[in-house]
Design an enzyme around this catalytic site. Structure first.
Site, short mmCIF file in Angstrom:
data_model
loop_
_atom_site.label_atom_id
_atom_site.label_comp_id
_atom_site.label_asym_id
_atom_site.label_seq_id
_atom_site.Cartn_x
_atom_site.Cartn_y
_atom_site.Cartn_z
N GLU A 217 -77.67 13.11 -17.58
CA GLU A 217 -76.40 13.50 -18.31
C GLU A 217 -76.72 13.00 -19.94
O GLU A 217 -76.64 13.63 -20.96
CB GLU A 217 -75.16 12.56 -18.03
CG GLU A 217 -74.75 13.13 -16.56
CD GLU A 217 -75.33 12.34 -15.53
OE1 GLU A 217 -76.38 11.60 -15.62
OE2 GLU A 217 -74.82 12.44 -14.48
N GLY A 273 -77.23 -2.35 -15.70
CA GLY A 273 -76.22 -1.33 -16.58
C GLY A 273 -74.88 -1.92 -16.80
O GLY A 273 -74.27 -1.77 -17.82
N ARG A 274 -74.26 -2.17 -15.58
CA ARG A 274 -72.75 -2.47 -15.71
C ARG A 274 -72.26 -3.89 -16.23
O ARG A 274 -71.30 -4.28 -16.25
CB ARG A 274 -72.04 -2.10 -14.35
CG ARG A 274 -72.92 -3.03 -13.25
CD ARG A 274 -72.42 -2.74 -11.69
NE ARG A 274 -73.02 -3.04 -10.69
CZ ARG A 274 -73.93 -2.47 -10.19
NH1 ARG A 274 -74.66 -1.45 -10.66
NH2 ARG A 274 -74.58 -3.23 -9.05
N GLU A 359 -69.47 -0.40 -8.19
CA GLU A 359 -70.98 -0.18 -8.14
C GLU A 359 -71.56 -1.52 -7.60
O GLU A 359 -72.51 -1.44 -7.23
CB GLU A 359 -71.28 0.20 -9.59
CG GLU A 359 -72.67 0.91 -9.51
CD GLU A 359 -73.17 1.57 -10.61
OE1 GLU A 359 -72.95 2.78 -10.91
OE2 GLU A 359 -73.55 0.78 -11.59
N HIS A 390 -43.65 4.39 -14.42
CA HIS A 390 -43.10 5.41 -14.35
C HIS A 390 -43.98 6.40 -13.65
O HIS A 390 -43.39 7.69 -13.53
CB HIS A 390 -42.59 6.03 -15.59
CG HIS A 390 -41.66 5.00 -16.34
ND1 HIS A 390 -40.30 5.16 -15.91
CD2 HIS A 390 -41.95 3.85 -17.07
CE1 HIS A 390 -39.56 4.12 -16.81
NE2 HIS A 390 -40.62 3.40 -17.50
N LYS A 514 -77.50 12.20 -7.57
CA LYS A 514 -78.58 12.73 -8.47
C LYS A 514 -79.67 13.77 -7.85
O LYS A 514 -80.13 14.58 -8.66
CB LYS A 514 -79.22 11.64 -9.15
CG LYS A 514 -78.38 10.63 -9.78
CD LYS A 514 -79.23 9.46 -10.42
CE LYS A 514 -78.23 8.52 -10.90
NZ LYS A 514 -79.31 7.20 -11.54
#
Ligand code: F6P
Length: 550
Positions: A217, A273-274, A359, A390, A514
């Site tokens: 991506e 990464g996270r 993850e 709401h 992937k």
């Protein structure tokens, strides 16, 4: 006993004790727990840094908490925590250290990975980032045509997008409002299209953020951004250097893409990464809020790291939050956890936590590869509070599912709100307090009937209550407080992974999709035969091609 000689979690006496205790507690109601203990609210409130954490509206007693702490002790949470902070390779399936905590360690700290102290490199990169951020903020970084850069587009996905995008929104009040920031992640070309359509390429800088620099991506969007830039400028490849920088661990791949590695900001394979937005992945954020605020944010993270490693179990907030999650997931069959910030600035906070938590702990085999026989990570979801009220709060109040929730709010609105808007803040916070109250205590049929409600409507207007919440309050949403909040959730996730005996730091579950996408793509574009494609997918591909007129 598993292959490592470790007693299986659900065979530990501490686990059975909790199961017994759960039975004994039955449906004990928060109304009774509060009525029987006037000190409950003050005893079940903890402070970490600027965060005031009230966990009194959880379905626990002192005994529950004691048994949960015993489970933590029996499962070696502290030993694993110390191993993580020392740089041991606790991400065993990838043979990696897990050292996001080194990203916010002070210069004086010494943290070694494979015999090398990583702290000097961390600070060298922070200095390089600061110099670059200051140049952009001073309008002293010029594009190919000599115009100063004033638009910054971060291209990344997952941990290379969610952190900076979330923190940019959270800290908007601290940003340089003369600069424009956009975050592009989706491989859907519409994302990049909408992000750049009103920008002048001569004034635009792209930050390509990717740990691996192979993520399809990100690389696809970066290639399209380069085309947009060069065609907009009517320039050749020589223009790339002034308009593209990279954040990555993969220098060779950055160079292959055509970005000068002098304009690369490095991080390391021991940062997941996270867990990376306080690394160079936060470059866009640092440009937005400035190096001083970024360092304040790091100090906030570090403060909670210190608390996690030094506070005794009874006062250790990440430990407590992790244990509460285990209590609900494994002993109350709760499948989900809602995070409901009462702050518009935290509109992306829960989306960020989804990656952090799901993850990390969305795993079904333990560290030894054995199937787990207990629940692991919950479905994490939520949006800013009053909007949710709401929409989906009806289910939280009267539905059949138990969904523990965190309510997060701040005493002060940001400085630059107009006085009329400042006045709205009390109403916002009144909603937070009212929701916690209604969820916990509900409204009995007797109370409803006493209001003169017709008998047939009483069941509909009754609120059972006993829906657990934890309330996190701070004076204001400052850079430090944001760092504190994120570190709190990082360590909560860690505690749960440690108890469940899963590797919270790999993410093999995203790989299969992937690989399959790469295999299917030629079938869409060229009608190529995909060997072994199942009948349903083959038919969908054929329908797609015919709808595209191919
Ligand atoms: O989705 C899988 C993942 O590897 C995440 O863990 C990561 O944050 C994201 O992809 C992006 O990876 P990279 O920074 O290497 O482009």
């Amino acid at each position: 006993m598993n292959a490592e000689g470790r007693t299986r979690l659900d065979q530990l006496p501490e686990w059975s004790a909790l199961a017994e205790h759960r039975k004994a507690l039955g449906d004990a109601h928060l109304r009774e727990l509060f009525a029987n203990d006037p000190e409950r609210a003050s005893r079940f409130t903890l402070q970490v840094g600027d965060l005031h954490v009230d966990y009194s509206k959880n379905l626990v007693t002192d005994e529950t908490l004691r048994l949960l702490r015993e489970l933590a002790s029996a499962t070696g949470v502290t030993a694993l925590r110390d191993a993580m902070f020392r740089g041991h390779k606790i991400n065993t399936t990838e043979n990696r250290a897990v050292l996001h905590t080194a990203l916010r360690a002070p210069r004086s700290a010494v943290i070694t990975v494979d015999g090398e102290d990583v702290v000097p490199e961390v600070h060298a990169v922070l200095t390089k980032m600061s110099v670059f951020a200051d140049r952009i903020r001073a309008r002293d970084w010029h594009g190919h045509t000599g115009m100063p850069i004033k638009n910054i587009v971060n291209i990344g996905i997952g941990g290379s997008d969610l952190g900076p995008a979330m923190a940019y929104e959270a800290l908007r009040a601290y940003t340089d409002r003369g600069l424009v920031f956009r975050f592009v992640s989706n491989v859907d070309g519409a994302d990049l299209h909408e992000a750049v359509r009103d920008l002048d390429p001569a004034e635009t800088l792209f930050i390509v953020a990717s740990k691996t620099f192979t993520t399809i991506e990100t690389i696809t969007n970066a290639v399209s951004a380069r085309e947009w830039l060069l065609s907009g400028l009517g320039a050749g490849e020589e223009a790339v250097a002034k308009h593209f920088v990279a954040v990555s661990t993969a220098a060779e791949k950055v160079a292959e893409f055509g970005i000068n590695t002098d304009n690369m900001f490095e991080f390391w394979d021991w940062v997941g990464g996270r867990y990376s937005y306080d690394s160079a992945i936060g470059l866009s954020l640092m440009i937005a809020i400035g190096p001083d605020c970024f360092r304040e944010m790091l100090a906030g993270f570090h403060l909670v790291d210190e608390h996690f490693t030094t506070a005794p179990p009874e006062q250790n907030v990440p430990l407590l939050l992790g244990l509460l999650g285990v209590w609900y997931g494994d002993f109350h069959d709760a499948q989900a956890h809602a995070v409901l910030p009462y702050s518009h600035y935290l509109s992306k906070f829960t989306a960020y936590l989804q990656q952090l938590d799901m993850e990390s702990n969305g795993k079904s085999v333990d560290r030894e590869g054995e199937p787990v026989r207990w629940q692991t990570g919950p479905v994490v979801w939520g949006t800013p509070g009053t909007n949710g009220q709401h929409a989906y709060y009806q289910l939280l109040h009267q539905g059949t599912k138990l969904i523990p929730a965190d309510l997060i709010g701040f005493a002060k609105p940001v400085d630059d709100l107009r006085p009329g808007l400042v006045a709205q803040h009390d109403l916002l916070m009144a909603n937070l307090f009212a929701q916690g109250q209604a969820l916990a205590f509900g409204k009995t049929p007797e109370e409803v009937a006493a209001e003169g409600v017709p008998a047939e409507l009483v069941p509909h207007k009754t609120f059972q209550g006993n829906r657990p919440t934890t309330t996190i309050l701070a004076a204001e949403l400052s850079p430090s407080v944001l760092g504190q909040l994120i570190a709190l959730y990082e360590h909560k996730v860690f505690v749960q992974g440690a108890i469940w005996n899963i590797d919270s730091f790999d993410q093999w579950g995203v790989e299969l999709g992937k690989v399959l996408a790469k295999r299917v793509e030629p079938a869409l574009t060229e009608g190529a035969e995909v060997p072994g494609l199942d009948a349903s997918t083959a038919r969908l591909v054929a329908t797609y091609r015919s709808l595209r007129g191919r």
